[in-house]
Motif scaffolding. Sequence first.
Motif, short mmCIF file in Angstrom:
data_model
loop_
_atom_site.label_atom_id
_atom_site.label_comp_id
_atom_site.label_asym_id
_atom_site.label_seq_id
_atom_site.Cartn_x
_atom_site.Cartn_y
_atom_site.Cartn_z
N LEU A 56 0.85 -1.19 0.00
CA LEU A 56 0.00 0.00 0.00
C LEU A 56 0.88 1.24 0.00
CD1 LEU A 56 -2.69 -1.08 2.60
CD2 LEU A 56 -2.80 -1.19 0.12
N ALA A 71 -2.95 0.25 -4.20
CA ALA A 71 -2.56 -1.07 -3.70
C ALA A 71 -1.93 -1.82 -4.87
CB ALA A 71 -3.76 -1.84 -3.16
N THR A 73 -0.76 -5.53 -5.89
CA THR A 73 -0.92 -6.92 -5.46
C THR A 73 -0.06 -7.83 -6.33
OG1 THR A 73 -3.19 -6.46 -4.78
CG2 THR A 73 -2.59 -8.77 -5.07
N VAL A 89 -9.84 -6.52 -3.79
CA VAL A 89 -9.09 -5.58 -2.97
C VAL A 89 -9.86 -4.26 -2.95
CG1 VAL A 89 -6.92 -4.32 -2.71
CG2 VAL A 89 -6.90 -6.64 -3.65
N THR A 91 -9.45 -0.59 -1.94
CA THR A 91 -8.40 0.37 -1.63
C THR A 91 -9.04 1.70 -1.25
OG1 THR A 91 -6.99 -0.73 -3.25
CG2 THR A 91 -6.30 1.45 -2.52
N SER A 108 -12.58 5.61 -2.46
CA SER A 108 -12.47 4.15 -2.35
C SER A 108 -12.81 3.50 -3.68
CB SER A 108 -13.43 3.65 -1.26
OG SER A 108 -13.39 2.26 -1.16
N CYS A 129 -4.53 -1.27 -7.94
CA CYS A 129 -5.88 -0.82 -7.59
C CYS A 129 -5.79 0.62 -7.10
CB CYS A 129 -6.47 -1.75 -6.52
SG CYS A 129 -8.21 -1.45 -6.18
N TYR A 130 -6.29 1.57 -7.95
CA TYR A 130 -6.20 3.00 -7.68
C TYR A 130 -7.59 3.61 -7.50
CZ TYR A 130 -1.54 3.07 -9.91
OH TYR A 130 -0.24 2.88 -10.24
N THR A 145 -3.11 5.43 2.84
CA THR A 145 -3.86 4.50 2.00
C THR A 145 -4.05 3.22 2.79
OG1 THR A 145 -2.84 5.42 0.02
CG2 THR A 145 -3.86 3.25 -0.20
N ALA A 147 -6.41 -0.74 2.91
CA ALA A 147 -7.11 -1.69 2.04
C ALA A 147 -7.60 -2.89 2.85
CB ALA A 147 -6.21 -2.16 0.90
#
Length: 180
Positions: A56, A71, A73, A89, A91, A108, A129-130, A145, A147
């Motif tokens: 993160l 995030a 991954t 996920v 975020t 989010s 993941c933005y 940030t 998650a």
Amino acid sequence: MRHRLGSLIAAGAVAAGCVLLSGTTPAQAAAVPCTGKDQNTKTLTGAGTNRIDVKLCGGRTVDEDTVQGFASTDWLIEDPDITFSKFKVQTRVEKRASEDGRDTVVDSVTCDFTQALNSAAQPRYPEMCYPTAVVWYDANFWWSTDATVTYDIEGDGKGDLTWELTGSPLVHTPPLVRTP
């Protein structure tokens, strides 16, 4: 048989992306605070090495004076019997009024990586993941940030499991002073 191997190129690209904020010159560069190595790692049982890592990161952009978080991954699944029926996920970009205060979610997004984790395609890059809203930086707050991962491994009889991740380090800096 599905085998997931991490790409060294991908790891280098993510690491480099975490060093500088986009849109900055070296003179303006600011470190993007990220969670540490192995801070958000889930080891799965089974044959071979089976793990998922979620990094993160969140920080303040220098040019736009906004807050951005994401995030990243990555995983290594050597056991062909591990198949996910769900891997999502969520975020969140969060702010708090004091360093030890309560988080307020500002933006989010939930990203579904089920197909990616079950895919055997190689080479690959970490899944990102933005949250997408423009969040203006306010120096009165501490920013981070965070998650949550919700996942289900087929056939393990456990159903949906929730994995609360350790958030990125807090960001709190004074307002920008622009020089002509």
